[in-house]
Design an enzyme around this catalytic site. Structure first.
Site, PDB file in Angstrom:
ATOM      1  N   LYS A 174      32.429  54.037  48.753  1.00 19.77           N
ATOM      2  CA  LYS A 174      31.429  52.956  48.762  1.00 19.77           C
ATOM      3  C   LYS A 174      30.319  53.198  49.774  1.00 19.77           C
ATOM      4  CE  LYS A 174      33.830  49.563  46.163  1.00 19.77           C
ATOM      5  NZ  LYS A 174      34.700  48.413  46.090  1.00 19.77           N
ATOM      6  N   ARG A 210      42.740  51.340  45.562  1.00 22.61           N
ATOM      7  CA  ARG A 210      41.962  51.686  44.357  1.00 22.61           C
ATOM      8  C   ARG A 210      41.030  52.832  44.734  1.00 22.61           C
ATOM      9  NH1 ARG A 210      37.055  50.786  42.058  1.00 22.61           N
ATOM     10  NH2 ARG A 210      37.018  50.426  39.811  1.00 22.61           N
TER      11      ARG A 210
HETATM   12  N1  HH2 Z   1      35.248  48.060  43.212  1.00 24.60           N
HETATM   13  C1  HH2 Z   1      34.536  48.474  42.136  1.00 24.60           C
HETATM   14  C2  HH2 Z   1      34.951  48.122  40.840  1.00 24.60           C
HETATM   15  N2  HH2 Z   1      36.065  47.387  40.646  1.00 24.60           N
HETATM   16  N3  HH2 Z   1      37.920  46.242  41.533  1.00 24.60           N
HETATM   17  C3  HH2 Z   1      38.627  45.793  42.573  1.00 24.60           C
HETATM   18  N4  HH2 Z   1      39.716  45.041  42.392  1.00 24.60           N
HETATM   19  N5  HH2 Z   1      38.257  46.089  43.864  1.00 24.60           N
HETATM   20  C4  HH2 Z   1      37.150  46.838  44.134  1.00 24.60           C
HETATM   21  O1  HH2 Z   1      36.849  47.066  45.329  1.00 24.60           O
HETATM   22  C5  HH2 Z   1      36.375  47.314  43.031  1.00 24.60           C
HETATM   23  C6  HH2 Z   1      36.794  46.974  41.722  1.00 24.60           C
HETATM   24  C7  HH2 Z   1      33.303  49.295  42.326  1.00 24.60           C
HETATM   25  O2  HH2 Z   1      33.613  50.653  42.349  1.00 24.60           O
HETATM   26  P1  HH2 Z   1      33.462  51.647  41.108  1.00 24.60           P
HETATM   27  O3  HH2 Z   1      34.304  51.213  39.955  1.00 24.60           O
HETATM   28  O4  HH2 Z   1      33.728  53.021  41.548  1.00 24.60           O
HETATM   29  O5  HH2 Z   1      31.929  51.586  40.723  1.00 24.60           O
HETATM   30  P2  HH2 Z   1      31.117  50.862  39.563  1.00 24.60           P
HETATM   31  O6  HH2 Z   1      31.310  49.393  39.706  1.00 24.60           O
HETATM   32  O7  HH2 Z   1      29.685  51.274  39.813  1.00 24.60           O
HETATM   33  O8  HH2 Z   1      31.637  51.351  38.247  1.00 24.60           O
END
Ligand code: HH2
Length: 377
Positions: free
Chosen positions: A313, A348
């Site tokens: 992040k 995660r």
């Molecule tokens: N962070 C993201 C997406 N889903 N779910 C939970 N429970 N907790 C988190 O911290 C979280 C999440 C964002 O990360 P990422 O999926 O890598 O990116 P993007 O939203 O751009 O697909």
């Protein structure tokens, strides 16, 4: 409504000391006076009451201050919060299996089937869809992922919502393929239509990054006995960073999650199916994220397994001289180590193999245990 109790520090033993904060209490002044007269160090912090003393003294004084039933109820709420803080995380029950979050931290591997996710957008979609995503999912399981979190809509700050049809087109072939392999699949969505299709196909967890906003999504999770992730956020991904203002971010995230658990219960969700998540990067500045990581242990008094998503992040870039998303591995691993030491139950992450190794050593330091038991109890 019961008051909300957050434990900041506690010790074991007959005269165990505890430092805790009480909020959402109609009779805060009466409680302050009772606790002060029982010898507790008590102070108001905004609309909250912070007390330091023994568990017994707090419970007894609460009993004296209020009527018998109300005093008993408050003493029970205090004891539950302190017990939850002291105990290992509880297990995470899904419809047809139990995840052993009490035995070791679990790894949730991220599978973003999107063209625009902040760290891996386009890697798994649209090219080679769905085979590329299936191969990556299988690779993450081979690396040690216990759960695969499949998402078809980026939630990075400023992102736009994706239409239902498009989100379904992205995730469903991937969910179906991974379920057929026997993987535990979580669907990362805020849309009830996507969650329903994924649960129909055998997904077992709804990862709702909206903060339990849609009663229909909660009712679906309840009706299916699905696992459910309750995450803190504000606004929508499009505008959430405009809401990153808090007087006391730890207290406000805690109270949001405590009230979210109540919304889950009202919708019929059995709380044994719920994991809670501070939502790092969602409506938060880098300082907020770092403070929440540092204070993670306090969230344990909510009594549910803690899920933490710090992987790659942007606050890590802020600490590491602007490092890009694909250059934040060490930062992500440092967060994983800190989260395990503070009692996180689910990590995660994008980089599963490296995180498993870090989590194993962190757990060994924290508890002395050098084994790595099965994730399915
Ligand atoms: N962070 C993201 C997406 N889903 N779910 C939970 N429970 N907790 C988190 O911290 C979280 C999440 C964002 O990360 P990422 O999926 O890598 O990116 P993007 O939203 O751009 O697909």
């Amino acid at each position: 409504m019961d008051p909300i109790v957050r434990v900041e520090q506690a010790s074991l033993g007959a005269d165990a000391q505890v430092r805790l904060t009480v909020s959402r209490c109609d009779e805060l002044e009466r409680l302050r006076a009772a606790w002060a007269s029982s010898g507790a160090a008590v102070r108001h912090v905004d609309e909250r009451l912070c007390a330091v003393t023994t568990v017994q003294a707090l419970a007894r004084a609460a009993g004296r201050a209020f009527g018998r039933a109300q005093g008993k109820r408050l003493a029970a709420v205090l004891r539950d919060a302190i017990d939850a803080w002291l105990r290992p995380p509880p297990r995470w029950q899904l419809a047809d299996r139990v995840l052993a979050t009490d035995a070791r931290p679990l790894l949730m591997g991220v599978l973003n089937v999107t063209p625009d996710s902040f760290s891996d957008g386009g890697a798994l979609y649209p090219q080679g869809h769905p085979q590329t995503a299936l191969d990556r999912g299988r690779g993450l399981v081979a690396e040690g992922a216990d759960v695969l979190d499949v998402g078809g809509e980026s939630t990075r700050p400023g992102s736009d919502a994706v239409p239902l049809d498009e989100e379904l087109r992205r995730v469903m072939p991937v969910v179906k393929g991974l379920v057929a392999d026997g993987a535990v699949v979580s669907i990362d969505t805020t849309k009830v239509g996507v969650a329903e299709a994924a649960l129909d196909a055998g997904a077992e967890i709804v990862n709702d990054v909206s903060g339990a906003r849609d009663p229909a999504l909660l009712e679906l999770a309840a009706a299916r006995d699905a696992g459910y992730v309750l995450m803190h956020t504000r606004g929508s991904p499009k505008d959430m960073q405009a809401h990153a203002e808090y007087r006391d971010v730890v207290a406000e995230v805690y109270e949001f999650l405590a009230e979210g658990l109540e919304r889950c219960t009202s919708a019929g969700i059995d709380l044994r199916r719920v994991a809670v998540d501070p939502g790092l990067g969602f409506a938060k500045t880098a300082e907020h994220n770092l403070l929440l990581l540092r204070s993670l242990r306090q969230l344990r008094s909510l009594g549910r397994p803690l899920l933490v998503g710090a992987s790659r992040k942007s606050f890590l870039g802020a600490v590491l001289d602007g490092a890009a998303a694909d250059d934040r591995l060490e930062g992500s691993l440092a967060c994983a180590a800190a989260a395990v030491m503070e009692g996180a139950a689910v990590l995660r992450v994008h980089d599963v193999a490296a995180t498993v190794r870090v989590a194993r050593v962190s757990r060994a330091i924290a508890s002395g245990a050098t084994d790595w038991p099965a994730a399915r109890a």
